[in-house]
Design a protein around this motif. Structure first.
Motif, PDB file in Angstrom:
ATOM      1  N   TYR A   1     -11.862  -6.367  -4.145  1.00  0.00           N
ATOM      2  CA  TYR A   1     -11.711  -5.185  -3.899  1.00  0.00           C
ATOM      3  C   TYR A   1     -10.380  -5.070  -3.434  1.00  0.00           C
ATOM      4  CZ  TYR A   1     -16.249  -3.294  -4.254  1.00  0.00           C
ATOM      5  OH  TYR A   1     -17.658  -3.112  -4.562  1.00  0.00           O
ATOM      6  N   TYR A   2      -9.701  -6.113  -2.933  1.00  0.00           N
ATOM      7  CA  TYR A   2      -8.324  -6.256  -2.539  1.00  0.00           C
ATOM      8  C   TYR A   2      -7.503  -6.308  -3.614  1.00  0.00           C
ATOM      9  CZ  TYR A   2      -4.353  -7.703   0.589  1.00  0.00           C
ATOM     10  OH  TYR A   2      -3.001  -7.765   1.118  1.00  0.00           O
ATOM     11  N   GLY A   3      -7.889  -7.129  -4.636  1.00  0.00           N
ATOM     12  CA  GLY A   3      -7.311  -6.997  -5.724  1.00  0.00           C
ATOM     13  C   GLY A   3      -7.234  -5.713  -6.720  1.00  0.00           C
ATOM     14  N   VAL A   4      -8.422  -5.238  -6.713  1.00  0.00           N
ATOM     15  CA  VAL A   4      -8.480  -3.943  -7.278  1.00  0.00           C
ATOM     16  C   VAL A   4      -7.356  -3.068  -6.868  1.00  0.00           C
ATOM     17  CG1 VAL A   4      -9.803  -1.823  -7.744  1.00  0.00           C
ATOM     18  CG2 VAL A   4     -11.004  -4.069  -8.071  1.00  0.00           C
ATOM     19  N   MET A   5      -7.280  -2.866  -5.448  1.00  0.00           N
ATOM     20  CA  MET A   5      -6.341  -2.036  -4.923  1.00  0.00           C
ATOM     21  C   MET A   5      -5.008  -2.495  -5.151  1.00  0.00           C
ATOM     22  SD  MET A   5      -8.400  -1.121  -1.366  1.00  0.00           S
ATOM     23  CE  MET A   5      -7.405   0.078  -0.844  1.00  0.00           C
ATOM     24  N   LEU A   6      -4.574  -3.567  -4.890  1.00  0.00           N
ATOM     25  CA  LEU A   6      -3.252  -4.156  -5.197  1.00  0.00           C
ATOM     26  C   LEU A   6      -2.775  -3.850  -6.779  1.00  0.00           C
ATOM     27  CD1 LEU A   6      -3.147  -7.426  -3.213  1.00  0.00           C
ATOM     28  CD2 LEU A   6      -2.034  -5.352  -2.682  1.00  0.00           C
ATOM     29  N   SER A   7      -3.806  -3.847  -7.610  1.00  0.00           N
ATOM     30  CA  SER A   7      -3.308  -3.528  -8.991  1.00  0.00           C
ATOM     31  C   SER A   7      -3.287  -2.081  -9.285  1.00  0.00           C
ATOM     32  CB  SER A   7      -4.492  -4.326  -9.776  1.00  0.00           C
ATOM     33  OG  SER A   7      -4.160  -5.565  -9.444  1.00  0.00           O
ATOM     34  N   ASP A   8      -3.683  -1.236  -8.460  1.00  0.00           N
ATOM     35  CA  ASP A   8      -3.644   0.213  -8.697  1.00  0.00           C
ATOM     36  C   ASP A   8      -2.675   0.859  -7.807  1.00  0.00           C
ATOM     37  OD1 ASP A   8      -4.081   2.798  -8.733  1.00  0.00           O
ATOM     38  OD2 ASP A   8      -6.304   2.881  -8.289  1.00  0.00           O
ATOM     39  N   GLU A   9      -1.709   1.511  -8.734  1.00  0.00           N
ATOM     40  CA  GLU A   9      -0.361   2.088  -8.146  1.00  0.00           C
ATOM     41  C   GLU A   9      -0.864   2.930  -6.914  1.00  0.00           C
ATOM     42  OE1 GLU A   9       3.734   4.576  -9.356  1.00  0.00           O
ATOM     43  OE2 GLU A   9       2.079   3.771 -10.841  1.00  0.00           O
ATOM     44  N   ALA A  10      -1.962   3.732  -7.199  1.00  0.00           N
ATOM     45  CA  ALA A  10      -2.297   4.734  -6.249  1.00  0.00           C
ATOM     46  C   ALA A  10      -2.846   4.131  -5.032  1.00  0.00           C
ATOM     47  CB  ALA A  10      -3.297   5.789  -6.715  1.00  0.00           C
ATOM     48  N   GLN A  11      -3.337   2.890  -5.141  1.00  0.00           N
ATOM     49  CA  GLN A  11      -3.652   2.416  -3.942  1.00  0.00           C
ATOM     50  C   GLN A  11      -3.232   1.168  -3.131  1.00  0.00           C
ATOM     51  OE1 GLN A  11      -8.558   2.005  -4.197  1.00  0.00           O
ATOM     52  NE2 GLN A  11      -7.906   1.975  -6.362  1.00  0.00           N
ATOM     53  N   ARG A  12      -2.342   0.688  -3.932  1.00  0.00           N
ATOM     54  CA  ARG A  12      -1.257  -0.292  -3.511  1.00  0.00           C
ATOM     55  C   ARG A  12      -0.881  -0.344  -2.148  1.00  0.00           C
ATOM     56  NH1 ARG A  12       2.175  -0.490  -7.816  1.00  0.00           N
ATOM     57  NH2 ARG A  12       0.772  -1.799  -9.000  1.00  0.00           N
ATOM     58  N   GLU A  13      -0.015   0.814  -1.736  1.00  0.00           N
ATOM     59  CA  GLU A  13       0.368   0.973  -0.457  1.00  0.00           C
ATOM     60  C   GLU A  13      -0.524   0.713   0.441  1.00  0.00           C
ATOM     61  OE1 GLU A  13       3.258   3.845   1.950  1.00  0.00           O
ATOM     62  OE2 GLU A  13       2.712   4.463   0.079  1.00  0.00           O
ATOM     63  N   THR A  14      -1.656   1.293   0.575  1.00  0.00           N
ATOM     64  CA  THR A  14      -2.879   1.068   1.420  1.00  0.00           C
ATOM     65  C   THR A  14      -3.118  -0.504   1.478  1.00  0.00           C
ATOM     66  OG1 THR A  14      -3.776   3.109   0.858  1.00  0.00           O
ATOM     67  CG2 THR A  14      -5.176   1.524   1.853  1.00  0.00           C
ATOM     68  N   ALA A  15      -3.229  -1.193   0.433  1.00  0.00           N
ATOM     69  CA  ALA A  15      -3.928  -2.347   0.479  1.00  0.00           C
ATOM     70  C   ALA A  15      -2.653  -3.141   1.050  1.00  0.00           C
ATOM     71  CB  ALA A  15      -3.938  -2.993  -0.854  1.00  0.00           C
ATOM     72  N   GLU A  16      -1.335  -2.864   0.889  1.00  0.00           N
ATOM     73  CA  GLU A  16      -0.352  -3.704   1.396  1.00  0.00           C
ATOM     74  C   GLU A  16      -0.163  -3.791   2.954  1.00  0.00           C
ATOM     75  OE1 GLU A  16       3.063  -2.327  -0.967  1.00  0.00           O
ATOM     76  OE2 GLU A  16       2.609  -3.970  -2.752  1.00  0.00           O
ATOM     77  N   GLY A  17      -0.880  -2.755   3.801  1.00  0.00           N
ATOM     78  CA  GLY A  17      -0.969  -2.640   5.022  1.00  0.00           C
ATOM     79  C   GLY A  17      -1.905  -3.559   5.809  1.00  0.00           C
ATOM     80  N   VAL A  18      -2.604  -4.510   4.909  1.00  0.00           N
ATOM     81  CA  VAL A  18      -3.652  -5.345   5.553  1.00  0.00           C
ATOM     82  C   VAL A  18      -3.395  -6.763   5.199  1.00  0.00           C
ATOM     83  CG1 VAL A  18      -5.034  -3.390   5.714  1.00  0.00           C
ATOM     84  CG2 VAL A  18      -5.503  -5.201   3.825  1.00  0.00           C
ATOM     85  N   TYR A  19      -3.861  -7.605   6.015  1.00  0.00           N
ATOM     86  CA  TYR A  19      -3.906  -9.048   5.536  1.00  0.00           C
ATOM     87  C   TYR A  19      -5.257  -9.367   4.960  1.00  0.00           C
ATOM     88  CZ  TYR A  19       0.697 -10.379   7.287  1.00  0.00           C
ATOM     89  OH  TYR A  19       2.144 -10.428   7.524  1.00  0.00           O
ATOM     90  N   ILE A  20      -5.479 -10.187   4.004  1.00  0.00           N
ATOM     91  CA  ILE A  20      -6.642 -10.867   3.616  1.00  0.00           C
ATOM     92  C   ILE A  20      -7.020 -12.186   4.218  1.00  0.00           C
ATOM     93  CG2 ILE A  20      -6.025 -11.807   1.690  1.00  0.00           C
ATOM     94  CD1 ILE A  20      -8.832 -11.266   0.399  1.00  0.00           C
ATOM     95  N   ASN A  21      -8.094 -12.255   5.301  1.00  0.00           N
ATOM     96  CA  ASN A  21      -8.318 -13.681   5.654  1.00  0.00           C
ATOM     97  C   ASN A  21      -9.734 -14.101   5.490  1.00  0.00           C
ATOM     98  OD1 ASN A  21      -6.118 -13.222   8.227  1.00  0.00           O
ATOM     99  ND2 ASN A  21      -7.326 -11.215   8.046  1.00  0.00           N
ATOM    100  N   PHE A  22      -9.724 -15.441   5.407  1.00  0.00           N
ATOM    101  CA  PHE A  22     -10.916 -16.261   4.871  1.00  0.00           C
ATOM    102  C   PHE A  22     -11.370 -16.859   6.266  1.00  0.00           C
ATOM    103  CE2 PHE A  22      -8.052 -15.992   1.293  1.00  0.00           C
ATOM    104  CZ  PHE A  22      -8.612 -15.348   0.287  1.00  0.00           C
ATOM    105  N   PRO A  23     -12.599 -16.448   6.734  1.00  0.00           N
ATOM    106  CA  PRO A  23     -13.250 -16.900   7.861  1.00  0.00           C
ATOM    107  C   PRO A  23     -13.690 -18.102   7.933  1.00  0.00           C
ATOM    108  CG  PRO A  23     -13.837 -14.686   7.353  1.00  0.00           C
ATOM    109  CD  PRO A  23     -13.236 -15.159   6.137  1.00  0.00           C
ATOM    110  N   ASN A  24     -13.820 -18.710   9.037  1.00  0.00           N
ATOM    111  CA  ASN A  24     -14.665 -20.179   9.233  1.00  0.00           C
ATOM    112  C   ASN A  24     -14.042 -21.380   8.485  1.00  0.00           C
ATOM    113  OD1 ASN A  24     -16.732 -17.649   9.664  1.00  0.00           O
ATOM    114  ND2 ASN A  24     -17.523 -19.511  11.044  1.00  0.00           N
ATOM    115  N   GLN A  25     -12.667 -21.368   8.586  1.00  0.00           N
ATOM    116  CA  GLN A  25     -12.115 -22.390   7.688  1.00  0.00           C
ATOM    117  C   GLN A  25     -12.198 -23.705   8.549  1.00  0.00           C
ATOM    118  OE1 GLN A  25     -10.755 -21.980   4.255  1.00  0.00           O
ATOM    119  NE2 GLN A  25     -12.463 -20.785   4.870  1.00  0.00           N
ATOM    120  N   ALA A  26     -12.461 -23.677   9.748  1.00  0.00           N
ATOM    121  CA  ALA A  26     -12.464 -24.886  10.500  1.00  0.00           C
ATOM    122  C   ALA A  26     -13.751 -25.291  10.495  1.00  0.00           C
ATOM    123  CB  ALA A  26     -12.093 -24.638  12.077  1.00  0.00           C
TER     124      ALA A  26
END
Length: 337
Positions: free
Chosen positions: A220-245
């Motif tokens: 969904y993050y990719g969908v938003m970053l690829s959509d001009e209307a949603q890109r600014e919203t997506a760029e306001g957050v970081y995507i994090n991958f949990p439990n890497q340790a």
């Protein structure tokens, strides 16, 4: 010159006057919309001459297959979640496929041991954080979302949505039922608002300041970053991958299975094998901002830009066995109320 005869949907054959088959078709029932898989289907048809018909079913695939029974025209089933996949398998609506190509291309944890289904792509159940208030959190875990320090800071969609059911099921597999119930109670106590909307709504809520952390699938993050209307919203957050340790990030799948009453089995298996080819894996994953299931195939440049992560390696069939318990726990803690 041969004259083509239009046969019934169940037959799905085009025949010549002499009775010889000159072309084949495959019927696909898909949880994924036609336009998202059209480039892959078109390429398959160009290379093999086999036409593919796609019927989009947002919900109710199992019910439709049961209703149609032996008269069903479906040859292949494309699903977008382990829960929906296991529903058609558990209801005996699929059949096994014995294919060396599929077995070599799809890692063991992402396919059924008896060949009933094979994953095509994976997507991570990520945790999104506000860039301006939290920053990047490479050390984050699912477990810590229940810590009281996050009170009023977390957003998520319904606990009963299949994506959250799968995550809760993975927590049960890791920690057991009692501990997972306590965790769910903690997460509920930390919610900034009642569970609502979809995964994109959670990203928007973080960007808008409703919450600082949110659960959502990576694509969904990719969908938003690829959509001009949603890109600014997506760029306001970081995507994090949990439990890497420790155990790695929980992932879900899109998958393919051969329908129990497939009339065009040989052609359908050819399509299944094509979907795990390097070419199709890259096309399919790129179109949907997901990760190829086949080792050695690179995701799109956009997805690669999020960085590498370690995925939970436990077999998805093990996680799926806890789905009913997960739903019961959601009810027990009144998560959605």
């Amino acid at each position: 010159m041969s004259t083509k005869l239009a046969l019934s949907a169940a037959a799905l054959l085009v025949a010549s006057v002499a009775g010889q088959v000159v072309a084949e078709e495959v019927n696909v029932y898909s949880n994924r919309q036609d336009f998202l898989i059209k480039p892959i289907i078109d390429t398959f048809t160009e290379e093999t001459g086999i036409d593919v018909n796609v019927v989009f079913l947002k919900d109710g695939m199992a019910e439709r297959l049961e209703r149609e029974g032996r008269l069903s025209p479906a040859d292949l089933l494309l699903t977008v979640d382990i829960s929906r996949l296991m529903e058609v398998v558990d209801k005996d609506l699929t059949q096994p496929v014995d294919s060396e190509i599929l077995e070599k291309s799809v890692p063991a944890q992402y396919r059924d041991a008896d060949g009933q289904w094979f994953a095509l792509t994976t997507r991570a159940r990520a945790i999104y954080t506000a860039k301006d208030r939290v920053g990047k959190r490479d050390d984050i875990t699912y477990e810590e979302l229940a810590d009281p320090k996050y009170k009023g800071k977390i957003c998520t969609r319904s606990g009963k949505h299949p994506y959250n059911v799968a995550l809760i099921s993975s927590m049960i597999d890791e920690h057991g039922e009692a501990e997972t119930k306590t965790w769910l109670q903690g997460v509920k106590a930390n919610l900034a608002q009642k569970p609502q909307g979809g995964d994109r709504d959670q990203i928007k809520a973080v960007n808008d300041g409703v919450c600082d952390y949110a659960l959502g699938n990576s694509y969904y993050y990719g969908v938003m970053l690829s959509d001009e209307a949603q890109r600014e919203t997506a760029e306001g957050v970081y995507i994090n991958f949990p439990n890497q340790a420790d155990r790695g990030t929980h992932v879900n799948i899109s998958a393919v299975a051969l329908a129990k009453h497939a009339k065009n089995k040989d052609a359908a298996v050819k399509l299944m094998e094509f979907l795990v080819s390097d070419e199709a894996q890259h096309l399919y994953a790129s179109a949907n901002h997901e990760y190829p299931v086949k080792d050695g195939v690179e995701p799109s440049e956009l997805v690669k830009g999020w960085g590498d992560f370690a995925a939970d390696k436990r077999p998805l069939v093990d996680i799926a066995t806890h789905a009913k318990t997960a739903v019961q726990l959601v009810d027990d803690v009144k998560f959605d109320l």
